[in-house]
Design an enzyme around this catalytic site. Sequence first.
Site, short mmCIF file in Angstrom:
data_model
loop_
_atom_site.label_atom_id
_atom_site.label_comp_id
_atom_site.label_asym_id
_atom_site.label_seq_id
_atom_site.Cartn_x
_atom_site.Cartn_y
_atom_site.Cartn_z
N ASN A 1 0.83 -1.22 0.00
CA ASN A 1 0.00 0.00 0.00
C ASN A 1 0.86 1.26 0.00
O ASN A 1 0.81 2.09 0.89
CB ASN A 1 -0.99 0.00 1.17
CG ASN A 1 -0.32 -0.11 2.52
OD1 ASN A 1 0.83 -0.54 2.62
ND2 ASN A 1 -1.03 0.26 3.56
N ASP B 1 -3.20 -5.81 1.79
CA ASP B 1 -3.21 -5.37 3.19
C ASP B 1 -3.52 -3.89 3.37
O ASP B 1 -3.02 -3.04 2.65
CB ASP B 1 -1.87 -5.66 3.88
CG ASP B 1 -1.92 -5.24 5.34
OD1 ASP B 1 -2.89 -5.61 6.02
OD2 ASP B 1 -1.03 -4.52 5.78
N HIS C 1 -5.78 -9.25 4.87
CA HIS C 1 -6.26 -8.39 5.95
C HIS C 1 -7.77 -8.63 6.03
O HIS C 1 -8.50 -8.29 5.10
CB HIS C 1 -5.91 -6.94 5.57
CG HIS C 1 -6.60 -5.89 6.37
ND1 HIS C 1 -5.90 -4.98 7.13
CD2 HIS C 1 -7.91 -5.57 6.52
CE1 HIS C 1 -6.77 -4.15 7.72
NE2 HIS C 1 -7.98 -4.48 7.36
N HIS D 1 -2.60 -10.33 10.99
CA HIS D 1 -2.90 -9.66 12.28
C HIS D 1 -4.25 -10.02 12.90
O HIS D 1 -5.13 -9.16 13.04
CB HIS D 1 -2.74 -8.15 12.16
CG HIS D 1 -3.39 -7.51 10.95
ND1 HIS D 1 -4.66 -7.80 10.55
CD2 HIS D 1 -2.91 -6.57 10.10
CE1 HIS D 1 -4.94 -7.08 9.48
NE2 HIS D 1 -3.89 -6.34 9.19
N ASN E 1 -5.79 -1.15 13.16
CA ASN E 1 -6.79 -1.90 12.40
C ASN E 1 -6.25 -3.28 12.07
O ASN E 1 -5.26 -3.38 11.35
CB ASN E 1 -7.11 -1.13 11.11
CG ASN E 1 -8.28 -1.76 10.36
OD1 ASN E 1 -8.96 -2.63 10.90
ND2 ASN E 1 -8.49 -1.33 9.14
N ASP F 1 3.26 -5.88 11.93
CA ASP F 1 2.42 -4.86 11.28
C ASP F 1 2.99 -3.47 11.55
O ASP F 1 2.24 -2.54 11.88
CB ASP F 1 0.95 -4.96 11.72
CG ASP F 1 0.03 -4.09 10.86
OD1 ASP F 1 0.50 -3.55 9.84
OD2 ASP F 1 -1.16 -3.96 11.22
N HIS G 1 3.72 6.34 11.05
CA HIS G 1 3.04 7.58 10.66
C HIS G 1 3.76 8.72 11.36
O HIS G 1 4.23 8.56 12.49
CB HIS G 1 1.57 7.58 11.08
CG HIS G 1 0.73 6.57 10.36
ND1 HIS G 1 0.44 6.68 9.01
CD2 HIS G 1 0.14 5.43 10.79
CE1 HIS G 1 -0.31 5.64 8.66
NE2 HIS G 1 -0.50 4.87 9.71
N GLY H 1 -2.65 2.42 13.04
CA GLY H 1 -1.36 1.74 13.00
C GLY H 1 -0.31 2.32 13.91
O GLY H 1 -0.33 3.50 14.26
ZN LIG Z 1 -3.67 -4.86 7.76
#
Ligand SMILES: [Zn+2]
Length: 430
Positions: free
Chosen positions: A95, A153, A180, A233, A279, A306, A310, A325
């Site tokens: 992503n 994901d 996910h 996760h 998440n 995971d 940020h 996250g």
């Molecule tokens: Zn995820």
Amino acid sequence: MKTLIRNGRIIDPANERDEVGDLLIVRGRIAEAGGADGQEPELEEIEATGLIVSPGLIDIHVHFREPGFGWKETIASGARAAAAGGFTTVVCMPNTSPAADNPSTIAWIKNRAEETAVVNVLPSGAISKNLAGEELAPIGSLVQAGVVAITDDGHCVQNNELMRRAVEYARMVGVPVLDHCQDYNLVGNGIVHEGYWSTLLGLPGWPSAGEEAIVARNILLADLADHRIHCQHLSAAGSVRLLREARTRGVKISGEVCPHHLALTDESIQDFDSNYKMNPPLRTERDIAALLEGIADGTIEVLASDHAPHAGFEKEVEFDRAPFGIIGLETELGLFLDLLVHKTGTIDLPRLIRMLTVNPAGLLGIKAGTLSFGATADVTLIDPDLEWTVDPETFQSASRNTPFAARRLKGRAVRTIVRGKTIWKLQAEG
Ligand SMILES: [Zn+2]
């Protein structure tokens, strides 16, 4: 160049090895010990008395934000964070911007990793174009370009027929599908576990059933396509139950657990601190107990972080507007050692190392996670009893979004070796 790691407890689950001894590295590969007598001028000696000598740890779930979001993390800074956490191989999620849904972006990531990363950074590719869940990405070309898995994901393919075709393509080209698990209709705009605290605080709830519904869907599709789907996760008790039942029937389904889902519950969200927003969300003591049970009985066989960096300005906004996250690579091993081995006795050290080395390597079908003779010398030295305090200011990651600041942990990687070369070493505190 030769390196001799002396007198450590060598734990190599791939070879059922657990003994105190010496490990010899010759030109970047594991060699037969005994060949070195300490007389050679070029011999580097590392004293490892009291330390675990482990295959380099593998984390199959990290977000390094290049291309596109280099202010959060670069492949270089993420790799340094991995090294500082004891990880020598990581799988980065697709992503990015552009998304890793095409061969040229995969080539860019691989090239960037080769030029800037101190650890092995393996790309995953998207399941669907732009992770939109509408049209399949060119899975065959992605695999040719070097992805080790496919996943959307951060997103979840909702169309079951599209997901079925993704799993069938993945089987043809020999990579696992990582998922996910989030049912968009059930979860809606949910941001925290749906239960007591979401009701009390008036925050939109993310029900456990939103994860369990997709775990159940994945079990059906893994069975139908006879191919591996790995649920990322996992957070909910019901997911573990579903997985356990399916695995006893031989369905190619597996799951991973992250440290925060074991260390924290939804009670932590009451201060509206966005470092507790992830998440899937933090859930309840009951869920933690079920995850531990799943780890103990082997239903869950992979651990991951995971790692989701940020920047401060992004996380320091209202809870409902903050991104999901937390970072995880530099606290992962300490938390797992502390929670799974020291505090709860859920598993022993060899099992923990197995879940961080040979199991993820086996899932991906990559050559890593072992100290077999002739293997690439990726090695992690771990002090399982070292007590330390988490200080995000010392992190190698470019971001600081962690809920574990000031937490006392027991157990830490003290040296990380990639291809025979020390790439990170814990400096003595003080
Ligand atoms: Zn995820």
